[in-house]
Scaffold this motif. Structure first.
Motif, PDB file in Angstrom:
ATOM      1  N   ILE A   1      28.903  46.631  40.440  1.00 39.48           N
ATOM      2  CA  ILE A   1      29.635  45.422  40.071  1.00 39.48           C
ATOM      3  C   ILE A   1      29.332  44.370  41.135  1.00 39.48           C
ATOM      4  CG2 ILE A   1      31.921  44.398  39.718  1.00 39.48           C
ATOM      5  CD1 ILE A   1      32.896  47.267  39.006  1.00 39.48           C
ATOM      6  N   VAL A   2      28.728  43.247  40.720  1.00 39.73           N
ATOM      7  CA  VAL A   2      28.274  42.221  41.659  1.00 39.73           C
ATOM      8  C   VAL A   2      28.942  40.898  41.342  1.00 39.73           C
ATOM      9  CG1 VAL A   2      26.256  41.073  42.660  1.00 39.73           C
ATOM     10  CG2 VAL A   2      26.041  43.409  41.761  1.00 39.73           C
ATOM     11  N   THR A   3      29.442  40.204  42.370  1.00 36.21           N
ATOM     12  CA  THR A   3      30.073  38.901  42.171  1.00 36.21           C
ATOM     13  C   THR A   3      29.443  37.858  43.075  1.00 36.21           C
ATOM     14  OG1 THR A   3      31.782  39.416  43.826  1.00 36.21           O
ATOM     15  CG2 THR A   3      32.294  39.911  41.510  1.00 36.21           C
ATOM     16  N   SER A   4      29.435  36.622  42.617  1.00 32.30           N
ATOM     17  CA  SER A   4      28.924  35.523  43.431  1.00 32.30           C
ATOM     18  C   SER A   4      29.987  35.086  44.431  1.00 32.30           C
ATOM     19  CB  SER A   4      28.528  34.346  42.539  1.00 32.30           C
ATOM     20  OG  SER A   4      29.666  33.806  41.891  1.00 32.30           O
ATOM     21  N   GLY A   5      29.554  34.400  45.471  1.00 33.65           N
ATOM     22  CA  GLY A   5      30.483  33.881  46.466  1.00 33.65           C
ATOM     23  C   GLY A   5      30.547  34.729  47.713  1.00 33.65           C
ATOM     24  N   ASP A   6      31.028  34.114  48.789  1.00 37.52           N
ATOM     25  CA  ASP A   6      31.109  34.817  50.072  1.00 37.52           C
ATOM     26  C   ASP A   6      32.253  35.822  50.104  1.00 37.52           C
ATOM     27  OD1 ASP A   6      30.438  35.180  52.927  1.00 37.52           O
ATOM     28  OD2 ASP A   6      32.396  34.284  53.248  1.00 37.52           O
ATOM     29  N   SER A   7      33.296  35.563  49.326  1.00 38.92           N
ATOM     30  CA  SER A   7      34.443  36.481  49.320  1.00 38.92           C
ATOM     31  C   SER A   7      35.229  36.294  48.028  1.00 38.92           C
ATOM     32  CB  SER A   7      35.352  36.220  50.526  1.00 38.92           C
ATOM     33  OG  SER A   7      35.854  34.897  50.491  1.00 38.92           O
ATOM     34  N   LEU A   8      36.153  37.233  47.770  1.00 39.76           N
ATOM     35  CA  LEU A   8      36.990  37.197  46.575  1.00 39.76           C
ATOM     36  C   LEU A   8      38.455  37.073  46.967  1.00 39.76           C
ATOM     37  CD1 LEU A   8      35.430  40.086  44.446  1.00 39.76           C
ATOM     38  CD2 LEU A   8      35.030  37.638  44.172  1.00 39.76           C
ATOM     39  N   ARG A   9      39.261  36.590  46.032  1.00 40.03           N
ATOM     40  CA  ARG A   9      40.713  36.575  46.233  1.00 40.03           C
ATOM     41  C   ARG A   9      41.256  37.996  46.080  1.00 40.03           C
ATOM     42  NH1 ARG A   9      39.940  32.940  42.255  1.00 40.03           N
ATOM     43  NH2 ARG A   9      41.250  34.156  40.820  1.00 40.03           N
ATOM     44  N   ASP A  10      42.426  38.238  46.645  1.00 45.51           N
ATOM     45  CA  ASP A  10      43.026  39.573  46.583  1.00 45.51           C
ATOM     46  C   ASP A  10      43.217  40.036  45.145  1.00 45.51           C
ATOM     47  OD1 ASP A  10      43.094  39.738  49.318  1.00 45.51           O
ATOM     48  OD2 ASP A  10      45.224  39.240  49.502  1.00 45.51           O
ATOM     49  N   GLU A  11      43.623  39.120  44.260  1.00 45.94           N
ATOM     50  CA  GLU A  11      43.856  39.513  42.872  1.00 45.94           C
ATOM     51  C   GLU A  11      42.554  39.912  42.168  1.00 45.94           C
ATOM     52  OE1 GLU A  11      44.556  34.925  42.971  1.00 45.94           O
ATOM     53  OE2 GLU A  11      44.781  36.644  44.315  1.00 45.94           O
ATOM     54  N   GLU A  12      41.444  39.298  42.576  1.00 50.08           N
ATOM     55  CA  GLU A  12      40.151  39.678  42.000  1.00 50.08           C
ATOM     56  C   GLU A  12      39.742  41.074  42.471  1.00 50.08           C
ATOM     57  OE1 GLU A  12      37.683  35.568  41.372  1.00 50.08           O
ATOM     58  OE2 GLU A  12      38.128  36.123  43.443  1.00 50.08           O
TER      59      GLU A  12
END
Length: 305
Positions: free
Chosen positions: A91-102
């Motif tokens: 599972i790959v996401t863009s961006g430097d970091s994610l929010r806690d809910e993500e």
């Protein structure tokens, strides 16, 4: 093998180097090919400025842009990965970091995929704190992916919005949480062979488990769109040196293998690779699963000869 010993190999012909790398592959990892498949679970609008990346919001590349997909979509993608023969699903996401809910949504998906699909789950979610890593591991995540991209000397020429040190810290944090780590980089961005060798030694020192080697595909709209593609021979030489340096690690050929290696992809496995991404990449289509299945069977046959 240390840096001095590797320097003694640099004047060898490519066939000579391939023979040494193939022997290292036989000695340390034998004849198993690890197949992985990934999904782009959150696309585009990244705030970072990585010059190779189509997903940076700083460049006009025309890629699809969408928020984090649902848990159900992740599970469906995991089932497809299993169906096409992958043993790992990322599972790959863009961006430097994610929010806690993500991260919580992804952790829920990881847990359900682990229980119901039966495929090993990996993730590439940028920078995460220790609590996030522990949550994902508890959910069933087996491996975290975070590339170091290139050597520390060349890194500032490719990325300016974060540092090489920050990349290393994320890798170390994932390992400290008890996760396996997949980390590699991209070759063909203008770096020298010495940069690739230095990257390999740093990955060895980090003791990562899996090393993907991506080959730059110059994407229109990015600062590297006009970069000349490196030769097939350069790619094969790099793979061979990575095998010799990294010995027992999984070395995977990833993005760019189709466009640069073309009909010589099997040669990458004779030069030390023992893994491959299948089913496409984040913003670039791969080739058909059927073609890769033929390649996998051909490689296994070659290894047995």
């Amino acid at each position: 093998m240390d840096r001095i010993e590797v320097s003694s190999l640099l004047n060898l012909s490519l066939p000579e180097l391939i023979l040494i790398a193939d022997k290292a592959r036989k000695d340390f990892v034998d004849a198993k090919i690890e197949l992985c498949s990934i999904m782009n679970a959150k696309s585009g609008l990244c705030t970072e400025d990585c010059k190779f990346c189509a997903q940076s919001g700083r460049y006009q590349t025309g890629i699809p842009v969408y928020p984090l997909v649902s848990k159900e979509q992740m599970i469906l993608a995991a089932r497809r990965a299993l169906d096409i023969g992958a043993e790992r699903f990322g599972i790959v996401t863009s961006g430097d970091s994610l929010r806690d809910e993500e991260i919580n949504i992804i952790a829920d998906a990881v847990g359900e995929i682990t229980r119901k699909v039966g495929i090993k789950v990996c993730a590439s979610l940028g920078s995460i704190n220790t609590d996030g890593f522990l949550l994902l591991k508890k959910a069933g995540l087996s491996r975290y992916h975070h590339n170091i991209e290139t050597s520390p000397d060349y890194f500032p020429k490719i990325v300016r919005t974060h540092t090489f040190k920050e990349r290393l810290e994320t890798v170390k944090a994932a390992k400290s949480a008890g996760l396996e780590v997949c980390s590699g980089g991209i070759i063909g961005m203008g770096e020298m062979l010495k940069d690739r060798i230095e990257m390999a030694f740093i990955l060895k020192e980090l003791d990562v488990d899996s090393v993907p080697i991506n080959i730059l595909v110059p994407i229109k709209g990015t600062p590297l769109e006009g970069k000349k593609v490196i030769s097939c021979g350069e790619v094969i030489r790099t793979i061979a040196l990575f095998r010799i340096i990294l010995k027992d690690k999984t070395i995977k050929i990833a993005a760019g293998r189709e466009s640069v290696l073309k009909d010589f992809q099997a040669l990458a496995f004779l030069a030390g690779a023992n893994g491959m991404l299948i089913g496409g990449y984040l913003t670039i289509e791969g080739r058909s699963v059927e073609e890769d299945q033929v390649l996998t069977n051909e490689v296994k046959r070659l290894w047995q000869e």
